[in-house]
Design an enzyme around this catalytic site. Structure first.
Site, PDB file in Angstrom:
ATOM      1  N   ASP A 291       2.023 -32.337  45.346  1.00 17.59           N
ATOM      2  CA  ASP A 291       1.465 -31.037  44.980  1.00 17.59           C
ATOM      3  C   ASP A 291       2.373 -30.321  43.979  1.00 17.59           C
ATOM      4  O   ASP A 291       3.582 -30.545  43.959  1.00 17.59           O
ATOM      5  CB  ASP A 291       1.294 -30.195  46.260  1.00 17.59           C
TER       6      ASP A 291
ATOM      7  N   HIS B 159      -0.705 -32.686  35.309  1.00 17.24           N
ATOM      8  CA  HIS B 159      -1.249 -33.883  35.963  1.00 17.24           C
ATOM      9  C   HIS B 159      -0.724 -35.157  35.293  1.00 17.24           C
ATOM     10  O   HIS B 159      -0.424 -36.134  35.973  1.00 17.24           O
ATOM     11  CB  HIS B 159      -2.780 -33.851  35.954  1.00 17.24           C
TER      12      HIS B 159
ATOM     13  N   LEU C 146       5.972 -53.750  47.386  1.00 13.33           N
ATOM     14  CA  LEU C 146       5.555 -52.482  47.999  1.00 13.33           C
ATOM     15  C   LEU C 146       4.056 -52.466  48.281  1.00 13.33           C
ATOM     16  O   LEU C 146       3.254 -52.897  47.459  1.00 13.33           O
ATOM     17  CB  LEU C 146       5.885 -51.334  47.024  1.00 13.33           C
TER      18      LEU C 146
HETATM   19  C1  IPE Z   1      -3.570 -31.413  48.291  1.00 13.18           C
HETATM   20  O1  IPE Z   1      -3.207 -30.486  47.334  1.00 13.18           O
HETATM   21  C2  IPE Z   1      -4.347 -32.526  47.662  1.00 13.18           C
HETATM   22  C3  IPE Z   1      -3.576 -33.416  46.800  1.00 13.18           C
HETATM   23  C4  IPE Z   1      -2.287 -33.364  46.602  1.00 13.18           C
HETATM   24  C5  IPE Z   1      -4.347 -34.439  46.167  1.00 13.18           C
HETATM   25  P1  IPE Z   1      -4.099 -29.202  47.011  1.00 13.18           P
HETATM   26  O2  IPE Z   1      -3.360 -28.446  45.985  1.00 13.18           O
HETATM   27  O3  IPE Z   1      -5.478 -29.606  46.701  1.00 13.18           O
HETATM   28  O4  IPE Z   1      -4.098 -28.467  48.426  1.00 13.18           O
HETATM   29  P2  IPE Z   1      -4.294 -26.944  48.801  1.00 13.18           P
HETATM   30  O5  IPE Z   1      -5.572 -26.496  48.152  1.00 13.18           O
HETATM   31  O6  IPE Z   1      -3.117 -26.203  48.265  1.00 13.18           O
HETATM   32  O7  IPE Z   1      -4.324 -26.929  50.291  1.00 13.18           O
HETATM   33  C1  IPE Z   2      -1.518 -31.589  42.791  1.00 12.52           C
HETATM   34  O1  IPE Z   2      -1.227 -30.544  41.949  1.00 12.52           O
HETATM   35  C2  IPE Z   2      -2.511 -32.550  42.178  1.00 12.52           C
HETATM   36  C3  IPE Z   2      -3.848 -32.510  42.773  1.00 12.52           C
HETATM   37  C4  IPE Z   2      -4.218 -31.798  43.799  1.00 12.52           C
HETATM   38  C5  IPE Z   2      -4.857 -33.338  42.148  1.00 12.52           C
HETATM   39  P1  IPE Z   2      -2.095 -29.230  41.883  1.00 12.52           P
HETATM   40  O2  IPE Z   2      -3.104 -29.360  40.798  1.00 12.52           O
HETATM   41  O3  IPE Z   2      -2.639 -28.874  43.210  1.00 12.52           O
HETATM   42  O4  IPE Z   2      -0.986 -28.175  41.452  1.00 12.52           O
HETATM   43  P2  IPE Z   2      -0.819 -26.678  41.936  1.00 12.52           P
HETATM   44  O5  IPE Z   2      -0.851 -26.690  43.425  1.00 12.52           O
HETATM   45  O6  IPE Z   2      -1.966 -25.915  41.352  1.00 12.52           O
HETATM   46  O7  IPE Z   2       0.499 -26.238  41.381  1.00 12.52           O
HETATM   47 MG    MG Z   3      -1.984 -27.745  44.749  1.00 13.67          MG
END
Ligand code: IPE
Ligand code: IPE
Ligand code: MG
Length: 242
Positions: free
Chosen positions: A23, A40, A134
């Site tokens: 995240d 991303h 892995l």
């Molecule tokens: C969890 O992250 C999903 C992934 C890392 C793929 P999100 O950013 O979607 O989760 P929330 O919305 O903060 O709970």
């Molecule tokens: C995690 O990063 C990737 C996915 C959930 C696909 P985020 O896109 O959730 O990044 P933040 O949480 O907005 O910083």
């Molecule tokens: Mg996120």
């Protein structure tokens, strides 16, 4: 300045299965005045590096949360960017799995993905299936509750055909119907970016996992951070209720 720690001391217990909620890509980009897509992309490069780092540290199974069943709620353009990135990622991953011998699998409901992406997942899974490095699993359109719903459906279908009865149901049988049926439960679950929640990641499988949360944003996560997490894990006393 303290030297960066890039190896673990010999006496450390290595978690067999590490699962990561990657995240913070969006916040990483925002800090740099870049579009979320740049976060991303950077995040997907981190995944590649972490696979090699995990294996070099002795981790056997690495599972990463790449796209949740809830992530479809994001703006259409961001979902499209993520799907394009996954497409590229799967192609690259095929090359990499040939070089580094990793076995790649996908968990989640892939029926909702575009056909070309499903095809490359099939190819990648099939081609890498005999690899002995892995065991790398990507959670894609994965949600723990959705996984349980799909498992219950399969169980009921098997009941209809007489393959299983109510009396056969046990924890092991349910585990066997989940996407993760042939993997051990995660020993350590890591979440980056400071959120203290699981967001529907492996709820059944992580019942007794150790949970490690770090403020580091996913694109900045590296081997040094993985070592920190393993060192923290070594300080835990896993009692399993005993
Ligand atoms: C969890 O992250 C999903 C992934 C890392 C793929 P999100 O950013 O979607 O989760 P929330 O919305 O903060 O709970
Ligand atoms: C995690 O990063 C990737 C996915 C959930 C696909 P985020 O896109 O959730 O990044 P933040 O949480 O907005 O910083
Ligand atoms: Mg996120």
């Amino acid at each position: 300045m303290a030297k960066k720690k890039t190896e673990l001391s010999e006496d450390k217990k290595i978690p067999e299965h590490v699962a990561i909620i990657m995240d913070g890509n969006g916040r990483w980009a925002k800090k740099r005045f870049l579009p979320r897509s740049a976060g991303h992309s950077a995040g997907s490069r981190t995944v590649e590096q972490i696979c090699d780092d995990a294996w070099s540290l002795g981790i056997k199974y690495l599972t990463v949360y790449a796209f949740s069943t809830e992530n479809w709620k994001r703006p259409e353009s961001e979902v499209a960017t993520l799907m394009d990135l996954l497409r590229k990622y799967m192609k690259n991953c095929l090359e990499r799995s040939r070089k580094n011998n990793m076995r790649v699998r996908v968990i989640g409901d892939i029926t909702r993905l575009d056909e070309d992406l499903r095809e490359s997942i099939k190819e990648l899974t099939h081609e890498s299936s005999a690899n002995t490095g892995l065991c790398f699993t990507v959670a894609l359109n994965y949600g723990g509750r959705d996984e349980i719903v799909r498992a219950v459906r399969k169980i009921l279908e098997d009941r209809d055909t007489g393959k299983i009865t109510a009396a056969d149901i046990s924890e092991d049988v349910i585990s066997g119907y989940l996407d993760t049926s042939d993997m051990p439960d995660p020993d350590l679950v890591i979440r980056t970016s400071g959120e203290i929640r699981l967001s529907n990641f492996l709820p059944w499988q992580s019942a007794y996992s150790e949970l490690y949360f770090t403020d580091v944003l996913w694109p900045d996560f590296d081997k040094k951070e993985l070592i920190k997490a393993i060192e923290w894990y070594n300080g835990r006393d896993r009692r399993y209720g005993g």
